[in-house]
Design a protein around this motif. Structure first.
Motif, PDB file in Angstrom:
ATOM      1  N   GLY A   1      -1.024   3.440 -16.257  1.00 45.68           N
ATOM      2  CA  GLY A   1      -1.051   2.664 -17.491  1.00 45.68           C
ATOM      3  C   GLY A   1       0.310   2.139 -17.893  1.00 45.68           C
ATOM      4  N   ILE A   2       1.344   2.963 -17.748  1.00 45.30           N
ATOM      5  CA  ILE A   2       2.702   2.507 -18.076  1.00 45.30           C
ATOM      6  C   ILE A   2       3.132   1.417 -17.107  1.00 45.30           C
ATOM      7  CG2 ILE A   2       5.107   3.210 -18.322  1.00 45.30           C
ATOM      8  CD1 ILE A   2       3.159   4.264 -20.503  1.00 45.30           C
ATOM      9  N   GLY A   3       2.805   1.567 -15.832  1.00 44.17           N
ATOM     10  CA  GLY A   3       3.114   0.525 -14.860  1.00 44.17           C
ATOM     11  C   GLY A   3       2.377  -0.766 -15.163  1.00 44.17           C
TER      12      GLY A   3
ATOM     13  N   LEU B   1     -10.355  -1.901 -13.139  1.00 45.44           N
ATOM     14  CA  LEU B   1      -9.979  -0.491 -13.177  1.00 45.44           C
ATOM     15  C   LEU B   1      -8.952  -0.248 -12.088  1.00 45.44           C
ATOM     16  CD1 LEU B   1     -12.711   1.731 -11.531  1.00 45.44           C
ATOM     17  CD2 LEU B   1     -13.001  -0.722 -11.719  1.00 45.44           C
ATOM     18  N   CYS B   2      -7.984   0.579 -12.411  1.00 47.16           N
ATOM     19  CA  CYS B   2      -6.852   0.815 -11.521  1.00 47.16           C
ATOM     20  C   CYS B   2      -7.138   2.030 -10.640  1.00 47.16           C
ATOM     21  CB  CYS B   2      -5.580   1.038 -12.337  1.00 47.16           C
ATOM     22  SG  CYS B   2      -4.092   1.124 -11.341  1.00 47.16           S
ATOM     23  N   LEU B   3      -7.216   1.792  -9.333  1.00 47.08           N
ATOM     24  CA  LEU B   3      -7.431   2.859  -8.371  1.00 47.08           C
ATOM     25  C   LEU B   3      -6.313   2.827  -7.340  1.00 47.08           C
ATOM     26  CD1 LEU B   3     -11.274   2.500  -7.704  1.00 47.08           C
ATOM     27  CD2 LEU B   3     -10.146   4.133  -9.219  1.00 47.08           C
ATOM     28  N   GLY B   4      -5.830   4.004  -6.961  1.00 47.97           N
ATOM     29  CA  GLY B   4      -4.774   4.084  -5.970  1.00 47.97           C
ATOM     30  C   GLY B   4      -5.317   4.425  -4.604  1.00 47.97           C
TER      31      GLY B   4
ATOM     32  N   SER C   1       0.642   6.820  -1.318  1.00 46.77           N
ATOM     33  CA  SER C   1       0.982   6.964  -2.731  1.00 46.77           C
ATOM     34  C   SER C   1       0.038   6.161  -3.623  1.00 46.77           C
ATOM     35  CB  SER C   1       2.418   6.498  -2.953  1.00 46.77           C
ATOM     36  OG  SER C   1       2.659   6.277  -4.321  1.00 46.77           O
ATOM     37  N   TRP C   2      -0.420   6.795  -4.690  1.00 46.35           N
ATOM     38  CA  TRP C   2      -1.286   6.138  -5.675  1.00 46.35           C
ATOM     39  C   TRP C   2      -0.616   4.887  -6.241  1.00 46.35           C
ATOM     40  CZ3 TRP C   2      -6.145   7.229  -7.847  1.00 46.35           C
ATOM     41  CH2 TRP C   2      -6.449   6.553  -9.027  1.00 46.35           C
TER      42      TRP C   2
ATOM     43  N   ALA D   1      -1.676   0.896  -7.218  1.00 44.60           N
ATOM     44  CA  ALA D   1      -1.772   0.658  -8.653  1.00 44.60           C
ATOM     45  C   ALA D   1      -0.922  -0.539  -9.060  1.00 44.60           C
ATOM     46  CB  ALA D   1      -1.333   1.903  -9.421  1.00 44.60           C
ATOM     47  N   GLU D   2       0.261  -0.660  -8.489  1.00 44.69           N
ATOM     48  CA  GLU D   2       1.107  -1.807  -8.833  1.00 44.69           C
ATOM     49  C   GLU D   2       0.541  -3.109  -8.286  1.00 44.69           C
ATOM     50  OE1 GLU D   2       5.272  -1.674  -9.776  1.00 44.69           O
ATOM     51  OE2 GLU D   2       5.466  -0.058  -8.311  1.00 44.69           O
TER      52      GLU D   2
END
Length: 504
Positions: free
Chosen positions: A17-19, A384-387, A392-393, A397-398
């Protein structure tokens, strides 16, 4: 009473979320956004888990953000360090001012007529229900249940007179000094807990039903640290990041394409860390091929060191029943324990359990196809953000957040109010979302979206290919449907040719 409106709502103030907020305020500076966080602190997973030794199983050059270099010497970082890294990032970039803590999202309903989501939120300890609307909803809450982990129904559980603990609800006052501890499990949490607790406990036993592949790496990355000594900070971070991306891709490809070779390499690595007479084939030789389940990482061989020194042991056996003083195994042996830790896995929960509805129709995620690994077929203005599961997740995500920003910018340029990926389900072969055989995946497979057999409905596990697709691939790809009108989106029949860029 009026409903507060935002251009974008981000759900979750953890690593993802912060990213996401950084990319949004950097790439789409005109967008008004807020982050809704159900808990009272920044950090997500890294604030929730407080068990001894909690740490990353990915290096911080890839688990950390591309835009904020990791500066510590250790590449495999402990949980508190990661938590502070995420919080410092939010504070330094002003993202923390957009966070609304103790805002737990319960439901979200999309109206095509209004081209917006109405989000139902419980606020504060009293869970006062409020409504907030947004034009785009981006869920960055991961895919597991925060409230509780998974614990099987063990026979005789109530007979045990010691303490029974799950790592996801670790008591702050748990004193295990000088006590006998049994950790049930063989995954990442178990291999972290055992050496951490063995430093103070009388003895720690890792009880596993079946083995897991385990690899050891130094907690400090000597190559990355050498690079940082000779190059400017941001360049060094980028070089170290790509070095580790390449290494993880290589390891994964070897495991997938040459599993026998990978098995021998992993077994050899374990054998070098343990005494010659140790029964490796019983305790560290899984029945499945490498990367059919996640590969566990132990930094500085700490688990093997604890076993060598006699502070910890590994037992591979089934559980017949809990007893008054411990656990009776299928072999007839009884493990004595003062404390039993059930490191038995997670409960998957998509979108934090948010109930989604589109124009009054309740969405069942398990019946949806996933587009580019981040949007649901037929669900407008939602991601929705999935890694990754094999890397690395944050790497994925980025990429997901970068694509969301590209999508929002594309809609602004063309005056679109709605977007939705539309699958041709008749030509898609259904596959599980996560290509792992782990128990936590198998238990939840029917509740997770499906992936197809080809792009853009294929959830890749390859950073390089995703980088090309998400950053350079067309946003209007013939599958995404756009509209300027306030009406339900539809996809033209497959037999009808429709030029790209023409809205529904």
């Amino acid at each position: 009473m009026s409903t507060e409106h935002f251009d974008v709502l981000i759900v979750g103030a953890g690593l993802s979320g912060i990213g996401a907020a950084y990319h949004l305020q950097t790439r789409c500076p005109g967008k008004r956004y807020a982050i809704l966080e159900g808990r009272s602190a920044i950090g997500g997973t890294w604030d929730l888990f407080r068990y001894p030794g909690v740490r990353s199983d990915s290096d911080m050059f890839t688990l950390g953000y591309s835009f904020r270099p990791w500066k510590e010497a250790k590449a495999i970082a402990d949980g508190p360090s990661i938590r502070e890294y995420v919080r410092d990032t939010a504070r330094e970039l002003g993202i923390d001012r957009h966070i609304r803590f103790n805002h737990r999202v319960r439901a979200a309903s999309w109206s095509s007529e209004q081209a917006r989501w109405t989000v139902e939120v419980d606020v504060g300890p009293g869970e006062e229900r409020v409504r907030i609307s947004c034009s785009f909803l981006y869920v960055c809450s991961g895919y597991y249940r925060y409230e509780s982990g998974y614990t099987p129904s063990f026979p005789g559980r109530d007979d045990f007179q010691g303490q029974l603990v799950h790592p996801q609800q670790w008591p702050e006052d748990l004193d295990y000094r000088g006590k006998r501890v049994v950790v049930i499990g063989s995954g990442a949490t178990a291999v972290t807990l055992v050496p951490a607790m063995a430093a103070d406990a009388a003895h720690v036993t890792m009880l596993q039903r079946s083995p897991t592949y385990i690899a050891s790496l130094p907690s400090e990355d000597p190559i990355a640290n050498a690079i940082r000594e000779h190059l400017p900070e941001r360049i060094a971070h980028r070089v170290a990041r790509w070095k580790n991306v390449a290494l993880s891709l290589l390891i994964y490809q070897v495991c997938q394409r040459a599993p026998r070779l990978a098995r021998r390499m992993l077994r050899g690595g374990v054998a070098r860390q343990l005494p010659p007479d140790f029964d490796i084939d019983t305790h560290f030789n899984p029945r499945y091929d490498p990367w059919d389940q996640r590969l566990c990482l132990v930094p500085d061989a700490d688990l093997f060191r604890a076993v060598r020194e006699g502070r910890a042991s590994v037992v591979t056996d089934g559980i017949r029943t809990f007893t008054k003083n411990g656990i009776l195994l299928e072999s007839g042996k009884e493990l004595q324990a003062d404390i039993i830790v059930t490191a038995t896995g997670l409960e998957l929960l998509l979108c934090g359990g948010i109930r989604l509805a589109v124009d009054g129709d309740v969405l069942e995620p398990g019946r949806s196809f996933i587009y580019k690994g981040l949007m649901l077929g037929g669900v407008p203005n939602f991601a929705l953000c999935l890694g990754y599961t094999n890397a690395s997740w944050t790497l994925r995500a980025e990429l997901a957040s970068t694509y969301v920003c590209r999508l929002l910018s594309h809609m602004d340029r063309h005056g679109y109010r709605q977007c939705s990926p539309r699958p041709e389900e008749a030509v898609l072969d259904t596959r599980p979302l996560l290509g792992l055989t782990s128990g936590y995946v198998r238990r939840s497979v029917d509740h997770l979206p499906k992936q197809g057999s080809k792009a853009p409905w294929y959830f890749r596990q390859n950073y390089v290919l995703d980088l090309l697709a998400m950053k350079l691939g067309p946003v209007d790809d013939g599958t995404m449907v756009f509209s300027r009108e306030g009406r339900p989106l539809r996809r033209e029949p497959a037999s009808t040719e429709r030029p790209r860029g023409v809205e529904a």
